[in-house]
Design a protein around this motif. Structure first.
Motif, short mmCIF file in Angstrom:
data_model
loop_
_atom_site.label_atom_id
_atom_site.label_comp_id
_atom_site.label_asym_id
_atom_site.label_seq_id
_atom_site.Cartn_x
_atom_site.Cartn_y
_atom_site.Cartn_z
N ASN A 43 40.81 50.86 43.41
CA ASN A 43 41.08 49.61 42.71
C ASN A 43 39.85 49.06 41.99
OD1 ASN A 43 43.85 49.33 43.26
ND2 ASN A 43 43.46 48.43 45.28
N GLU A 44 38.67 49.52 42.42
CA GLU A 44 37.43 49.14 41.71
C GLU A 44 37.23 49.96 40.45
OE1 GLU A 44 33.79 48.22 43.95
OE2 GLU A 44 34.91 48.78 45.74
N GLY A 45 38.11 50.95 40.24
CA GLY A 45 38.03 51.75 39.02
C GLY A 45 37.41 53.12 39.20
N HIS A 46 36.96 53.43 40.42
CA HIS A 46 36.34 54.75 40.64
C HIS A 46 37.44 55.81 40.74
CE1 HIS A 46 32.75 57.05 41.51
NE2 HIS A 46 33.42 57.70 42.45
N ARG A 47 37.18 56.99 40.17
CA ARG A 47 38.20 58.03 40.13
C ARG A 47 37.72 59.39 40.64
NH1 ARG A 47 40.67 54.20 39.86
NH2 ARG A 47 42.28 53.51 38.38
N CYS A 48 36.45 59.50 41.02
CA CYS A 48 35.88 60.79 41.43
C CYS A 48 35.68 60.79 42.95
CB CYS A 48 34.56 61.00 40.70
SG CYS A 48 33.73 62.54 41.12
N PHE A 49 36.42 61.68 43.64
CA PHE A 49 36.42 61.69 45.10
C PHE A 49 36.23 63.10 45.65
CE2 PHE A 49 38.53 57.82 43.91
CZ PHE A 49 38.19 56.90 44.87
N GLY A 50 35.67 63.18 46.85
CA GLY A 50 35.46 64.46 47.50
C GLY A 50 36.17 64.54 48.84
N GLU A 51 36.76 65.69 49.12
CA GLU A 51 37.45 65.93 50.38
C GLU A 51 36.96 67.23 51.01
OE1 GLU A 51 39.73 64.18 52.05
OE2 GLU A 51 40.06 62.55 50.62
N ASN A 52 36.98 67.28 52.33
CA ASN A 52 36.51 68.47 53.05
C ASN A 52 37.63 69.46 53.36
OD1 ASN A 52 33.76 67.69 53.34
ND2 ASN A 52 33.74 68.62 55.38
N ARG A 53 38.84 68.95 53.57
CA ARG A 53 39.92 69.81 54.02
C ARG A 53 41.10 69.75 53.06
NH1 ARG A 53 42.13 67.83 58.52
NH2 ARG A 53 43.00 69.81 59.19
N VAL A 54 41.62 70.90 52.72
CA VAL A 54 42.75 70.98 51.80
C VAL A 54 43.96 70.26 52.38
CG1 VAL A 54 44.34 72.55 50.62
CG2 VAL A 54 41.91 73.16 50.82
N GLN A 55 44.23 70.48 53.66
CA GLN A 55 45.42 69.89 54.28
C GLN A 55 45.35 68.36 54.26
OE1 GLN A 55 46.24 71.45 58.18
NE2 GLN A 55 47.98 70.09 58.54
N GLU A 56 44.19 67.80 54.59
CA GLU A 56 44.05 66.34 54.57
C GLU A 56 44.23 65.79 53.15
OE1 GLU A 56 40.74 62.82 55.32
OE2 GLU A 56 40.30 64.86 56.00
N ALA A 57 43.63 66.48 52.18
CA ALA A 57 43.74 66.03 50.79
C ALA A 57 45.19 66.09 50.30
CB ALA A 57 42.85 66.89 49.91
N ALA A 58 45.91 67.13 50.72
CA ALA A 58 47.30 67.30 50.29
C ALA A 58 48.19 66.19 50.82
CB ALA A 58 47.83 68.66 50.74
N GLY A 59 47.81 65.60 51.96
CA GLY A 59 48.58 64.51 52.52
C GLY A 59 48.21 63.15 51.97
N LYS A 60 47.17 63.10 51.16
CA LYS A 60 46.63 61.83 50.68
C LYS A 60 46.77 61.65 49.17
CE LYS A 60 42.57 60.80 52.35
NZ LYS A 60 41.11 60.89 52.57
N TRP A 61 46.36 62.66 48.41
CA TRP A 61 46.14 62.45 46.98
C TRP A 61 47.37 62.55 46.08
CZ3 TRP A 61 42.31 59.77 45.35
CH2 TRP A 61 41.18 59.65 46.18
N PRO A 62 48.39 63.33 46.39
CA PRO A 62 49.57 63.33 45.52
C PRO A 62 50.18 61.94 45.35
CG PRO A 62 49.60 65.27 46.89
CD PRO A 62 48.47 64.42 47.39
N ASP A 63 50.20 61.15 46.42
CA ASP A 63 50.73 59.79 46.31
C ASP A 63 49.82 58.92 45.44
OD1 ASP A 63 52.42 57.45 47.09
OD2 ASP A 63 50.55 56.83 48.06
N PHE A 64 48.51 59.00 45.67
CA PHE A 64 47.59 58.23 44.84
C PHE A 64 47.70 58.62 43.37
CE2 PHE A 64 44.64 57.51 48.68
CZ PHE A 64 45.06 56.20 48.84
N ALA A 65 47.94 59.91 43.12
CA ALA A 65 48.02 60.40 41.73
C ALA A 65 49.19 59.78 40.97
CB ALA A 65 48.13 61.92 41.71
N THR A 66 50.23 59.36 41.69
CA THR A 66 51.36 58.72 41.02
C THR A 66 51.04 57.29 40.61
OG1 THR A 66 52.35 57.87 43.08
CG2 THR A 66 52.97 60.10 42.39
N ARG A 67 49.97 56.72 41.20
CA ARG A 67 49.64 55.32 40.94
C ARG A 67 48.32 55.11 40.22
NH1 ARG A 67 48.95 52.51 45.77
NH2 ARG A 67 48.82 54.37 47.06
#
Length: 218
Positions: A43-67
């Motif tokens: 919400n602060e406008g930042h768009r560059c993020f790092g994740e360590n695990r594919v599985q964790e990222a898959a459960g988090k980022w697809p939803d954020f990508a829609t918004r």
């Protein structure tokens, strides 16, 4: 520390090093962080993020990508070959290319998928047995091997040993990159990112300084 504070410190370090302000990309390391903390940074406008695990990222980022538009996701943790396809479909950048088998898998999938994330080779600058990464003495040959597979290598990544002066490792990584014609340097974390910027980092990976302590599940 606020996101603006981190950015300000990066810009100051760039100026002191005689670099263009804004030439270092801040990767907000969101691994093991609650979604509400991540959303606050989004919400602060930042768009560059790092994740360590594919599985964790898959459960988090697809939803954020829609918004949130314009997400730039970086895989900064170890990548198993059986997760390579999922990683290549989810991330725009992979910082942990660290062995020939993974390079061959990514090269094959790049042909199948018709695209490939930006790739960084992880170099084990401290030659620590418990850490992933190509040994410095093998880095030149591995860069060539990857290029022979038609992989475009963006740059190099390292995680210095915790008990050693990080700038020595940042300098080593830069030397390896320079002699291989690579411009990307993924180095520097919450405790040493200013030193990394001074030595040419193009990407710094900052987590706890932005988000606070990690929220591990009990």
């Amino acid at each position: 520390m606020s996101l603006q504070d981190i950015q300000s410190r990066i810009h100051t370090a760039e100026e002191k090093a005689g670099r263009a302000v804004g030439s270092t990309q801040l990767i907000a390391v969101s691994k093991v962080q609650p979604n509400e903390r991540v959303e606050s940074v989004l919400n602060e406008g930042h768009r560059c993020f790092g994740e360590n695990r594919v599985q964790e990222a898959a459960g988090k980022w697809p939803d954020f990508a829609t918004r949130f538009d314009g997400l730039d996701l970086h895989l900064i943790g170890p990548l198993q070959t059986n997760k390579a396809r999922q990683a290549m479909e989810l991330f725009q950048n992979i910082h942990t290319l660290d062995r020939p088998k993974l390079a061959k898998t990514i090269a094959r999938l790049a042909q199948e998928l018709g695209h490939c994330p930006k790739l960084f080779i992880q170099v084990n600058t401290g030659e620590e047995p418990q850490k992933a990464g190509i040994a410095p003495r093998d880095a030149d040959a591995f860069v060539k091997e990857c290029r022979d597979m038609d992989l475009v290598i963006e740059g190099l990544m390292c995680i210095p040993p915790a008990e050693e002066e990080p700038s020595l490792h940042f300098s080593l990584l830069r030397k390896i990159a320079e002699r291989n014609g690579l411009t990307g340097l993924s180095m520097g974390m919450s405790g040493d990112f200013e030193s990394a910027v001074a030595l040419g980092a193009t990407h710094v990976r900052v987590g706890s300084a932005i988000f606070g302590a990690r929220a591990y599940e009990i």
